[in-house]
Design an enzyme around this catalytic site. Structure first.
Site, PDB file in Angstrom:
ATOM      1  N   PHE A  88     -47.570  12.187  38.137  1.00 33.25           N
ATOM      2  CA  PHE A  88     -48.689  11.352  37.709  1.00 33.25           C
ATOM      3  C   PHE A  88     -49.029  10.397  38.840  1.00 33.25           C
ATOM      4  O   PHE A  88     -48.156   9.905  39.558  1.00 33.25           O
ATOM      5  CB  PHE A  88     -48.330  10.574  36.443  1.00 33.25           C
ATOM      6  CG  PHE A  88     -49.486   9.793  35.883  1.00 33.25           C
ATOM      7  CD1 PHE A  88     -50.594  10.444  35.356  1.00 33.25           C
ATOM      8  CD2 PHE A  88     -49.475   8.406  35.894  1.00 33.25           C
ATOM      9  CE1 PHE A  88     -51.666   9.726  34.852  1.00 33.25           C
ATOM     10  CE2 PHE A  88     -50.539   7.686  35.389  1.00 33.25           C
ATOM     11  CZ  PHE A  88     -51.631   8.337  34.866  1.00 33.25           C
ATOM     12  N   ASP A 159     -38.315   7.008  39.844  1.00 34.95           N
ATOM     13  CA  ASP A 159     -39.390   6.931  38.867  1.00 34.95           C
ATOM     14  C   ASP A 159     -38.883   7.652  37.621  1.00 34.95           C
ATOM     15  O   ASP A 159     -38.926   8.877  37.525  1.00 34.95           O
ATOM     16  CB  ASP A 159     -40.662   7.575  39.409  1.00 34.95           C
ATOM     17  CG  ASP A 159     -41.845   7.457  38.445  1.00 34.95           C
ATOM     18  OD1 ASP A 159     -41.617   7.222  37.247  1.00 34.95           O
ATOM     19  OD2 ASP A 159     -42.995   7.630  38.893  1.00 34.95           O
ATOM     20  N   HIS A 162     -40.187   9.263  32.644  1.00 33.26           N
ATOM     21  CA  HIS A 162     -39.971  10.338  31.669  1.00 33.26           C
ATOM     22  C   HIS A 162     -38.505  10.420  31.220  1.00 33.26           C
ATOM     23  O   HIS A 162     -38.177  11.287  30.410  1.00 33.26           O
ATOM     24  CB  HIS A 162     -40.320  11.700  32.278  1.00 33.26           C
ATOM     25  CG  HIS A 162     -41.717  11.833  32.751  1.00 33.26           C
ATOM     26  ND1 HIS A 162     -42.160  12.943  33.456  1.00 33.26           N
ATOM     27  CD2 HIS A 162     -42.790  11.026  32.640  1.00 33.26           C
ATOM     28  CE1 HIS A 162     -43.436  12.804  33.749  1.00 33.26           C
ATOM     29  NE2 HIS A 162     -43.841  11.644  33.280  1.00 33.26           N
ATOM     30  N   GLN A 185     -45.620   3.399  27.834  1.00 29.60           N
ATOM     31  CA  GLN A 185     -46.982   3.740  27.422  1.00 29.60           C
ATOM     32  C   GLN A 185     -46.943   4.538  26.121  1.00 29.60           C
ATOM     33  O   GLN A 185     -45.904   5.086  25.749  1.00 29.60           O
ATOM     34  CB  GLN A 185     -47.656   4.512  28.567  1.00 29.60           C
ATOM     35  CG  GLN A 185     -49.070   4.963  28.301  1.00 29.60           C
ATOM     36  CD  GLN A 185     -49.124   6.370  27.726  1.00 29.60           C
ATOM     37  OE1 GLN A 185     -48.141   7.119  27.754  1.00 29.60           O
ATOM     38  NE2 GLN A 185     -50.264   6.732  27.175  1.00 29.60           N
ATOM     39  N   LYS A 188     -44.933   7.794  25.689  1.00 34.47           N
ATOM     40  CA  LYS A 188     -43.585   7.885  26.234  1.00 34.47           C
ATOM     41  C   LYS A 188     -42.531   7.996  25.135  1.00 34.47           C
ATOM     42  O   LYS A 188     -42.807   7.846  23.947  1.00 34.47           O
ATOM     43  CB  LYS A 188     -43.294   6.693  27.146  1.00 34.47           C
ATOM     44  CG  LYS A 188     -44.165   6.659  28.398  1.00 34.47           C
ATOM     45  CD  LYS A 188     -43.987   7.903  29.243  1.00 34.47           C
ATOM     46  CE  LYS A 188     -44.701   7.829  30.589  1.00 34.47           C
ATOM     47  NZ  LYS A 188     -46.161   7.799  30.494  1.00 34.47           N
ATOM     48  N   ARG A 217     -42.807 -18.071  40.251  1.00 31.62           N
ATOM     49  CA  ARG A 217     -42.366 -19.361  39.705  1.00 31.62           C
ATOM     50  C   ARG A 217     -40.981 -19.241  39.083  1.00 31.62           C
ATOM     51  O   ARG A 217     -40.762 -18.403  38.203  1.00 31.62           O
ATOM     52  CB  ARG A 217     -43.364 -19.827  38.645  1.00 31.62           C
ATOM     53  CG  ARG A 217     -43.151 -21.254  38.165  1.00 31.62           C
ATOM     54  CD  ARG A 217     -44.198 -21.600  37.115  1.00 31.62           C
ATOM     55  NE  ARG A 217     -44.123 -23.012  36.751  1.00 31.62           N
ATOM     56  CZ  ARG A 217     -44.812 -23.567  35.764  1.00 31.62           C
ATOM     57  NH1 ARG A 217     -45.636 -22.805  35.045  1.00 31.62           N
ATOM     58  NH2 ARG A 217     -44.693 -24.845  35.488  1.00 31.62           N
ATOM     59  N   TYR A 224     -44.718 -26.603  39.295  1.00 34.41           N
ATOM     60  CA  TYR A 224     -45.545 -25.579  39.919  1.00 34.41           C
ATOM     61  C   TYR A 224     -45.145 -25.320  41.366  1.00 34.41           C
ATOM     62  O   TYR A 224     -45.992 -25.172  42.246  1.00 34.41           O
ATOM     63  CB  TYR A 224     -47.035 -25.938  39.808  1.00 34.41           C
ATOM     64  CG  TYR A 224     -47.474 -26.086  38.370  1.00 34.41           C
ATOM     65  CD1 TYR A 224     -47.701 -24.960  37.574  1.00 34.41           C
ATOM     66  CD2 TYR A 224     -47.607 -27.345  37.805  1.00 34.41           C
ATOM     67  CE1 TYR A 224     -48.060 -25.097  36.248  1.00 34.41           C
ATOM     68  CE2 TYR A 224     -47.964 -27.490  36.473  1.00 34.41           C
ATOM     69  CZ  TYR A 224     -48.187 -26.365  35.690  1.00 34.41           C
ATOM     70  OH  TYR A 224     -48.538 -26.497  34.368  1.00 34.41           O
ATOM     71  N   ARG A 234     -45.469 -10.376  33.111  1.00 33.81           N
ATOM     72  CA  ARG A 234     -44.539 -10.667  32.017  1.00 33.81           C
ATOM     73  C   ARG A 234     -44.899  -9.889  30.757  1.00 33.81           C
ATOM     74  O   ARG A 234     -46.056  -9.824  30.355  1.00 33.81           O
ATOM     75  CB  ARG A 234     -44.533 -12.167  31.714  1.00 33.81           C
ATOM     76  CG  ARG A 234     -44.003 -13.045  32.832  1.00 33.81           C
ATOM     77  CD  ARG A 234     -43.934 -14.501  32.408  1.00 33.81           C
ATOM     78  NE  ARG A 234     -45.241 -15.022  32.083  1.00 33.81           N
ATOM     79  CZ  ARG A 234     -46.011 -15.725  32.927  1.00 33.81           C
ATOM     80  NH1 ARG A 234     -45.581 -15.967  34.163  1.00 33.81           N
ATOM     81  NH2 ARG A 234     -47.175 -16.179  32.546  1.00 33.81           N
TER      82      ARG A 234
END
Length: 386
Positions: A88, A159, A162, A185, A188, A217, A224, A234
């Site tokens: 993919f 990767d 799968h 996703q 999956k 951060r 900050y 996140r």
């Protein structure tokens, strides 16, 4: 066309009151982002434990997971990342979005996994990462890639989008000593609609990734004082709560898929002109994200028409991935200094698989044995009619 009625397959995603309870738990804690809630932290701990990794980091999606991992491994402009040509396109785009050149290499004709010799031949002084993709849940030859990494000094990034729950010679993905990337996703093996995760073998890379996934951060910063460049990757608390429940089902689902693939691959192999995806005995647990098979000699147009026939007969069938270098997207930015024709010449197996391969959604492998017999009969009739 088929002797049996259309087979019945479970729906996907699978859920029940456990997900509802988890979502309510996340809702009622009153903190809906990871820096204030507990669901993401708990999911990361559980996911790391399940895969035998010291550290896990949940992120917004699987593509971001790859991009973040590559950045933490030093990938950027002037570097190269070796990827399988049959995958993919997120595998290559994650590198290209960082300004690195994605270098496609051929895959094995039996397993569809990246070819070790082809990867070794593509290593240059600019190569920063080699990315084995565990195609359809079958882990690539990690012994050979470990040796290649040691010999060249080039890092590996698995990767594993799968390969949730897969094993290589008894070792889980998180025990293989490299960073690994996952996707959640909607299609999956476990899902919250979207989401991703990284596994880390060391604390240093994990901490670097945490900073970059949270805009650079630190966790406890109140002034900050962003320490490094980053972005917001996140994961939210609601998605994490669903993933915790999805993870609790995964082990039993993989066991059933593995059992069903033993039957379906035998049935497919008995059909004249059909060749199911092969295996590797060292990959002693395959999570079977897709049930894949080839029709050698068919044209791309014929394969696509055959997929339409199978869909019309009630099968969740799809054409296999297009070779990444045969997409416009691959050439938009940070492309290698070559041509489609030259890459095709160097990737004959990718050319064949991209043309003649079909895959069935993994929910087929959660169905009854009767449904699998019907599936094979439908495929046999469709191939025979062609």
């Amino acid at each position: 066309m088929n002797a049996r009625p259309a087979p019945e397959f479970p729906s996907w995603p699978q859920y029940d009151d456990s997900e509802r309870t988890s979502l309510i738990r996340a809702l009622e804690q009153g903190q809906w982002w990871r820096m204030g809630g507990s669901e993401v932290d708990s999911f990361e701990s559980e996911f790391a434990d399940f895969h035998g990794a010291p550290h896990a980091l949940a992120v917004t999606n699987g593509t971001h997971a790859l991009e973040l991992a590559l950045q933490c491994l030093g990938v950027g402009p002037g570097t190269e990342v070796i990827v399988p040509a049959f995958t993919f396109i997120s595998s290559s785009q994650a590198a290209q979005r960082l300004g690195a050149v994605a270098v496609p290499v051929d895959v094995d004709l039996d397993t569809y996994n990246i070819d070790v010799a082809a990867a070794a031949a593509a290593v240059t002084p600019r190569t920063k990462v080699i990315m084995p993709v565990h195609m359809a849940g079958l882990i690539a030859d990690m012994d050979a890639f470990d040796k290649l990494s040691a010999d060249t000094g080039v890092a590996l990034l698995q990767d594993a989008a799968h390969a949730h729950g897969a094993r290589w010679q008894g070792k889980r993905v998180g025990e293989l000593g490299t960073v690994a990337s996952f996707s959640f996703q909607n299609g999956k093996l476990m899902t919250a609609g979207e989401g991703g995760a990284l596994l880390f073998p060391d604390e240093e890379t994990y901490e670097a990734a945490f900073l970059r996934h949270s805009c650079g951060r630190p966790r406890t910063d109140r002034r900050y004082l962003h320490q490094t460049a980053g972005t917001n990757m996140r994961l939210n608390e609601f998605s994490a709560s669903v993933l915790r429940t999805q993870l609790s089902r995964l082990d039993a689902q993989i066991a059933l898929r593995d059992q069903r693939w033993t039957l379906l691959s035998r049935l497919l192999g008995e059909i004249d002109g059909v060749v199911p995806q092969g295996g590797d005995p060292r990959a002693d647990r395959n999570s079977h994200y897709m049930a894949m098979f080839r029709i050698p000699g068919i044209s791309e147009e014929g394969r696509n028409a055959l997929v339409d026939t199978l869909v019309d007969a009630g099968l969740p069938a799809f054409a296999a991935f297009r070779a990444i270098y045969r997409t416009d997207a691959f050439w938009e930015t940070a492309a290698p200094d070559t041509t489609v024709e030259k890459l095709a010449e160097s990737c004959p197996h990718t050319e064949a698989i991209s043309t003649d391969c079909i895959w069935l959604h993994h929910r087929v492998l959660l169905a009854s044995e009767e449904a699998l017999h019907s599936t094979a009969e439908i495929i046999a009739a469709a191939v025979g009619a062609r």
